[in-house]
Motif scaffolding. Structure first.
Motif, short mmCIF file in Angstrom:
data_model
loop_
_atom_site.label_atom_id
_atom_site.label_comp_id
_atom_site.label_asym_id
_atom_site.label_seq_id
_atom_site.Cartn_x
_atom_site.Cartn_y
_atom_site.Cartn_z
N LYS A 174 -19.40 -2.28 -24.08
CA LYS A 174 -17.92 -1.75 -23.72
C LYS A 174 -18.22 -0.98 -22.56
CE LYS A 174 -16.05 -1.99 -28.49
NZ LYS A 174 -15.40 -1.14 -29.55
N LEU A 175 -17.33 -1.02 -21.51
CA LEU A 175 -17.33 -0.08 -20.42
C LEU A 175 -17.13 1.27 -20.67
CD1 LEU A 175 -15.34 -2.14 -17.76
CD2 LEU A 175 -17.73 -2.30 -18.31
N LYS A 176 -18.19 2.13 -20.15
CA LYS A 176 -18.20 3.72 -20.28
C LYS A 176 -18.14 4.42 -19.10
CE LYS A 176 -21.07 3.30 -24.30
NZ LYS A 176 -22.31 3.71 -25.13
N TRP A 177 -17.00 5.32 -18.97
CA TRP A 177 -16.86 5.98 -17.83
C TRP A 177 -17.33 7.27 -18.04
CZ3 TRP A 177 -15.24 2.85 -13.84
CH2 TRP A 177 -14.37 1.62 -14.14
N ARG A 178 -17.91 7.79 -16.86
CA ARG A 178 -18.49 9.37 -17.11
C ARG A 178 -17.03 10.21 -16.87
NH1 ARG A 178 -23.85 9.23 -13.22
NH2 ARG A 178 -25.10 7.79 -14.73
N GLU A 179 -16.43 9.79 -16.23
CA GLU A 179 -15.28 10.78 -15.93
C GLU A 179 -15.59 11.73 -15.06
OE1 GLU A 179 -12.22 10.00 -16.37
OE2 GLU A 179 -12.43 8.25 -17.60
N ALA A 180 -16.60 11.49 -14.00
CA ALA A 180 -17.07 12.81 -13.35
C ALA A 180 -15.94 13.35 -12.63
CB ALA A 180 -18.10 12.27 -12.48
N GLY A 181 -16.22 14.73 -12.42
CA GLY A 181 -15.20 15.54 -11.64
C GLY A 181 -14.95 15.53 -10.32
N ARG A 182 -14.20 16.41 -10.01
CA ARG A 182 -13.72 16.85 -8.48
C ARG A 182 -14.06 17.79 -7.93
NH1 ARG A 182 -7.39 15.16 -8.71
NH2 ARG A 182 -7.49 15.71 -6.50
N THR A 183 -13.82 18.01 -6.54
CA THR A 183 -14.12 19.38 -6.05
C THR A 183 -12.77 20.15 -6.12
OG1 THR A 183 -14.72 20.61 -3.91
CG2 THR A 183 -13.41 18.62 -3.70
N LYS A 184 -13.06 21.27 -6.28
CA LYS A 184 -11.78 22.33 -6.48
C LYS A 184 -11.87 23.32 -5.43
CE LYS A 184 -11.43 21.81 -11.37
NZ LYS A 184 -11.58 22.98 -12.77
N GLY A 185 -12.80 22.98 -4.43
CA GLY A 185 -12.97 24.38 -2.94
C GLY A 185 -12.08 23.52 -1.90
N ASN A 189 -11.79 13.87 -4.27
CA ASN A 189 -12.18 13.18 -5.37
C ASN A 189 -12.61 11.80 -5.40
OD1 ASN A 189 -12.25 12.65 -8.18
ND2 ASN A 189 -9.92 12.06 -8.23
N PRO A 190 -14.12 12.04 -4.77
CA PRO A 190 -14.81 10.64 -4.66
C PRO A 190 -15.09 9.89 -5.62
CG PRO A 190 -16.26 12.25 -4.16
CD PRO A 190 -14.83 13.02 -4.39
N ASN A 191 -15.23 10.60 -7.07
CA ASN A 191 -15.30 9.94 -8.29
C ASN A 191 -14.16 9.23 -8.83
OD1 ASN A 191 -18.26 10.47 -8.68
ND2 ASN A 191 -17.61 12.69 -9.02
N GLY A 192 -13.17 9.84 -8.45
CA GLY A 192 -11.57 9.15 -8.72
C GLY A 192 -11.66 7.72 -7.89
N LEU A 193 -11.90 7.96 -6.70
CA LEU A 193 -11.76 6.73 -6.07
C LEU A 193 -12.71 5.53 -6.62
CD1 LEU A 193 -10.58 5.29 -3.54
CD2 LEU A 193 -12.10 6.40 -1.93
N THR A 194 -14.08 6.14 -6.86
CA THR A 194 -15.09 4.82 -7.28
C THR A 194 -14.61 4.32 -8.59
OG1 THR A 194 -16.77 6.49 -6.56
CG2 THR A 194 -17.55 4.74 -8.38
N ARG A 195 -13.92 5.19 -9.48
CA ARG A 195 -13.33 4.41 -10.76
C ARG A 195 -12.30 3.59 -10.29
NH1 ARG A 195 -14.14 9.65 -12.69
NH2 ARG A 195 -11.71 10.23 -12.16
N ALA A 196 -11.27 3.98 -9.48
CA ALA A 196 -10.30 3.18 -9.02
C ALA A 196 -10.53 2.01 -8.34
CB ALA A 196 -9.38 4.11 -7.87
N LEU A 197 -11.85 1.88 -7.47
CA LEU A 197 -12.21 0.70 -6.82
C LEU A 197 -12.64 -0.33 -7.72
CD1 LEU A 197 -13.76 1.98 -3.62
CD2 LEU A 197 -11.55 0.91 -3.79
N LEU A 198 -13.66 0.39 -8.84
CA LEU A 198 -14.13 -0.32 -9.96
C LEU A 198 -13.14 -1.18 -10.80
CD1 LEU A 198 -17.04 1.70 -10.95
CD2 LEU A 198 -17.26 -0.49 -9.88
N LYS A 199 -11.89 -0.38 -11.25
CA LYS A 199 -11.02 -0.99 -12.02
C LYS A 199 -10.31 -2.03 -11.27
CE LYS A 199 -10.44 3.14 -14.76
NZ LYS A 199 -9.57 4.26 -15.23
#
Length: 859
Positions: free
Chosen positions: A235-246, A516-526
């Protein structure tokens, strides 16, 4: 009071209620019949059918607008401890609450019973078909049932097709369950135009992958995959890596080069389109002169340049409204209210507000397509007239921050100014594409009408004469549609380079807007996975995904294989070729989008710049470069460019293009001889200088020599001793230095997917569905397109939906594919491909034509 829809179902009590019949009715969209059966099954003591019936009722209630009932059932199912059921319930509950906020819900169709009305309450429970979990006995039963589920380990993925995407329930709540859309391909609609524009085609995976027998017609795609699926799939597992807050941001890209690229593309597209137009007008008049009793059209002899410039300006100015009309008529485009977007992603709404405030515009028009495949694109000529379109599938399947990154990508296209050119280009591409679709649709429809639907009252002489007219029309439709489809691809060529470049810019700007590059990564993969799932569920590539491909976040051709195999392997192993193959830059020349692995690696670089954990581990990232905000374009390419190119192998791979360069070089050499001859007084040779026929002829001859040089390497004999039978698709994809030139002979079994009817006569939409994923098939008749259009007994499109065995040559390029040598069905029917012979014919034909051009001195 219970509404009419529900009361109709409640009063229609079936004699023999059945879970199987109820799920089948749900598939066939007979929701009242489904409710009648499933309500009774939901009252049974047997836990397994009871839960499946309740899950089916959720969908049936949702489709019949009995929203409160659906929500009530979802809330009860979330109390079940089984993670699969809980994930299903959470997804549908989230979806219902977003689409129907509590304040907009109608008065509950289930009346709240008073203490003195327990008998009426029990009667209501019987009518509705589900039992609420109250605070006493029902809660204890729920706890016992939950434990029973865990002990029995019910395999809902086999019985209902429901498979959670992630093992972690908290993560799976953020994801949409996989949906299966079936367009029922009647013979009246063989080219699969999405004409049912105002209807959502979504059915939950619990229903769509149930183990019901296929009752469709013979030309419909079977529900079940033809081969057994491997057990215990990861099953697919996502790390749910975070985003920058600065507040730290990447350097803004220099748009000068992007604007220069747009200018070059506009000139190239204008010149190519005008050349094709002039050639078409001249060819039409020449044909009319050749025919007896016909005269040429005089207006075709006029120079069309000025009129064509006006036409292109019109496309540019009116592109937003023209594309709106096209999408409304063919794909059911609707307005997306801002309040609805807020329900899905407040961050996306904030990005839009901030952008409009900075641009001092009133707002960007938001649109939605009611389809399940997750897509998004934008178009327009000026900021105030821009549109951003998303699908319902994207809103349902992506998390809030991921939706925001996709909207940020589309905002970046507007901000960078590249949507203007692409909007005009997409209109130009859709002119021939729409003609191709409409003609093939009409041709298939009239054939079906002749074969099955001629009224009895027609005289016999008309019935006997109509087939002749239909045959003539189909010949005309086949020729014109083929020419228009070829024109669509020809006009697409000068746009591909710019289309790839704009994607890099949009990804970078989107990361700056959201951090949020990690969010864009997950979005492209989905999105990639969603596109591949849609191809499997539809049994073909949607026309929208093909005709609007250059606007999409991910290209459909690159998503077919990558999105289908991602469930069987880690993300990193799939995209390694895109990052480390030394020839990948040369092999993506025909792609509308950059290699997906390359894009994801860049997003990893951006995440590393912000000192974030990366969603994917795609190779080592140079931390020294990213630590000092040095992620400029050239430095990114330096980090992503491998060394050790084998130029001999690359030259053989691109031999036809190398032959063109050699031909041009030889023509220039002959021109120099003409210059020197003129200078020294050798007037017999001074005509060589500037002769266009020499340039064109040498170019054609060089191209043909290049084809002949590589033909034996490209199509080696397929011997039984060298034939790799049923290889693992992941193993084929794992060769990091592979080229299409390697030509591995393979044999694979699977189910043939693709369009049906005349729209697929050229074999442009053939896909093999195996147990491990999808792979594109390239088929060519021995006579090429001429053979494809010639009347024949069997075509590959006739086998769509059937189990087949193919053998051919495996090609590992930017888009993996198989060149088909033979295609066989289970009942013994077979079709032989003709790639080697057609390539030889093309080579000699082009060489002869080039020699003829040189000999007559006219082009």
């Amino acid at each position: 009071m219970i509404d009419k829809k529900s009361s109709g179902a409640d009063n229609n009590v079936p004699e023999k209620p059945s879970l199987k019949t109820g799920l089948l009715a749900l598939k066939q969209k007979d929701y009242l019949e489904a409710i009648a059966h499933l309500q009774i099954i939901a009252q049974q003591k047997s836990l397994k059918p009871k839960l499946k019936a309740q899950m089916g009722l959720v969908i049936a209630y949702e489709k019949t607008k009995q929203v409160d009932r659906a929500i009530y059932l979802c809330r009860n199912l979330t109390k079940i401890s089984d993670s699969e059921i809980k994930s299903f319930a959470h997804h549908h509950l989230k979806k219902l609450l977003k689409q129907y906020p509590p304040k907009n819900l109608k008065k509950s169709t289930i009346p709240t019973p008073k203490s003195s009305e327990k008998s009426s309450e029990n009667q209501q429970l019987i009518e509705t078909g589900f039992v609420p979990f109250n605070q006493n006995s029902d809660q204890s039963k729920s706890a016992k049932n939950s434990n029973e589920i865990s002990k029995q380990k019910i395999d809902l993925s086999v019985e209902t097709g429901f498979k959670p995407i992630a093992e972690n329930p908290n993560i799976s709540e953020k994801k949409s369950s996989q949906t299966l859309n079936y367009l029922k391909h009647s013979k009246l609609n063989k080219n699969d135009i999405e004409a049912d524009k105002n209807r959502s085609l979504a059915l939950s995976s619990i229903v769509n992958k149930s183990n019901l027998k296929n009752t469709n017609q013979s030309h419909q795609r079977p529900r079940e995959i033809i081969s057994d699926e491997p057990e215990n799939l990861p099953k697919l597992k996502w790390r749910e890596a975070g985003r920058t807050k600065g507040s730290r941001r990447l350097k803004s890209p220099n748009l000068t080069l992007l604007w220069l690229e747009q200018i070059v593309v506009v000139i190239a597209l204008f010149w190519l389109s005008l050349t094709i137009l002039k050639f078409s007008l001249d060819a039409t008049n020449d044909f009319l002169v050749w025919l007896p009793y016909f005269r040429p059209i005089q207006i075709f002899y006029r120079d069309p340049t000025l009129n064509f410039i006006i036409f292109m300006l019109g496309l540019f100015i009116f592109s937003p409204w023209l594309i709106d009309g096209l999408l409304i008529l063919t794909y059911g485009l609707q307005t997306l209210p801002t309040t609805t977007l807020i329900n899905y992603s407040k961050e996306a709404n904030k990005l839009l507000r901030d952008f409009c405030r900075k641009q001092t515009i009133r707002g960007i028009t938001l649109k939605v397509l009611q389809i399940d495949v997750p897509i998004a694109f934008s178009y327009g000529c000026l900021p105030r007239f821009y549109r951003i379109v998303v699908s319902q599938g994207l809103l349902d399947n992506l998390a809030e921050d991921e939706i925001a990154t996709i909207y940020a990508r589309e905002i970046s296209h507007i901000q960078n100014g590249d949507s203007r050119l692409i909007s005009m280009a997409i209109l130009m591409l859709n002119i021939p594409y729409t003609i191709y679709l409409e003609l093939t649709f009409c041709a298939d429809r009239v054939l079906d009408m002749i074969n099955h639907q001629l009224p009895d009252y027609l005289p016999e002489f008309i019935k006997s004469f109509l087939p002749i007219l239909v045959s003539i029309f189909r010949v005309f439709a086949a020729i014109i549609s083929t020419l228009n489809y070829g024109l669509y691809w020809l006009l697409k060529l000068p746009i591909l380079w710019f289309s790839r470049q704009r994607v890099y810019y949009s990804d970078r700007v989107a990361c700056n807007l959201t951090g949020n590059p990690n969010g864009l990564t997950r979005a492209l993969l989905k999105i990639t996975i969603g596109m591949a799932n849609d191809v499997q569920n539809q049994g073909k590539v949607r026309n929208l995904l093909e005709s609007f491909e250059i606007l999409m976040p991910v290209g459909i051709n690159q998503a077919i294989t990558a999105g289908s195999v991602v469930s069987y392997s880690g993300f990193e192993s799939i995209f390694n070729w895109d990052i480390v193959n030394p020839y990948r830059r040369w092999l993506e020349i025909n792609n509308s989008h950059p290699l997906l692995g390359d894009r994801l690696k860049r997003l990893g670089l951006y995440a590393n710049f912000w000192k974030l954990e990366t969603e994917l581990n795609l190779g080592n990232i140079n931390a020294d470069v990213t630590a000092n905000n040095q992620l400029s374009g050239p430095q990114e390419k330096k980090n992503l460019t491998p060394q050790n190119l084998d130029w001999q192998k690359l030259s053989l791979q691109g031999a036809p293009f190398l032959g063109i360069l050699i031909g041009i070089s030889f023509a220039i050499f002959l021109w120099l001889i003409g210059v020197i001859s003129s200078a020294v007084g050798l007037w017999r040779l001074d005509w060589l200088f500037g002769d266009i026929s020499i340039l064109v002829g040498c170019l054609a001859i060089g191209f043909s020599i290049g084809i002949l040089m590589r033909i034996n390497h490209f199509f080696p004999d397929i011997k039984p001793t060298k034939l790799w039978q049923n290889p693992d698709l992941l193993e084929l994809l794992s060769d990091l230095k592979a080229l299409p030139l390697d030509s591995q002979a393979i044999q694979l079994k699977g189910q043939l997917l693709g369009k049906s009817g005349m729209s697929n006569w050229l074999g442009q939409d053939l896909i093999l569905q195996t147990t491990r994923g999808l792979i594109k098939l390239h088929y060519s008749d021995k006579l090429g397109p001429l053979g494809d259009l010639w009347p024949k007994i069997n075509r590959p499109a006739d086998f769509v939906g059937k189990p087949i065995t193919i053998n051919g040559w495996w090609r590992r390029g930017a888009t993996p594919w198989i060149d088909v040598n033979t295609l066989k069905t289970e009942n013994g029917q077979s079709i032989n491909g003709g790639h080697p012979l057609w390539s030889t014919i093309v080579a000699f034909a082009v060489a002869i034509w080039g020699a003829y051009i040189v000999s007559i001195g006219k082009f």
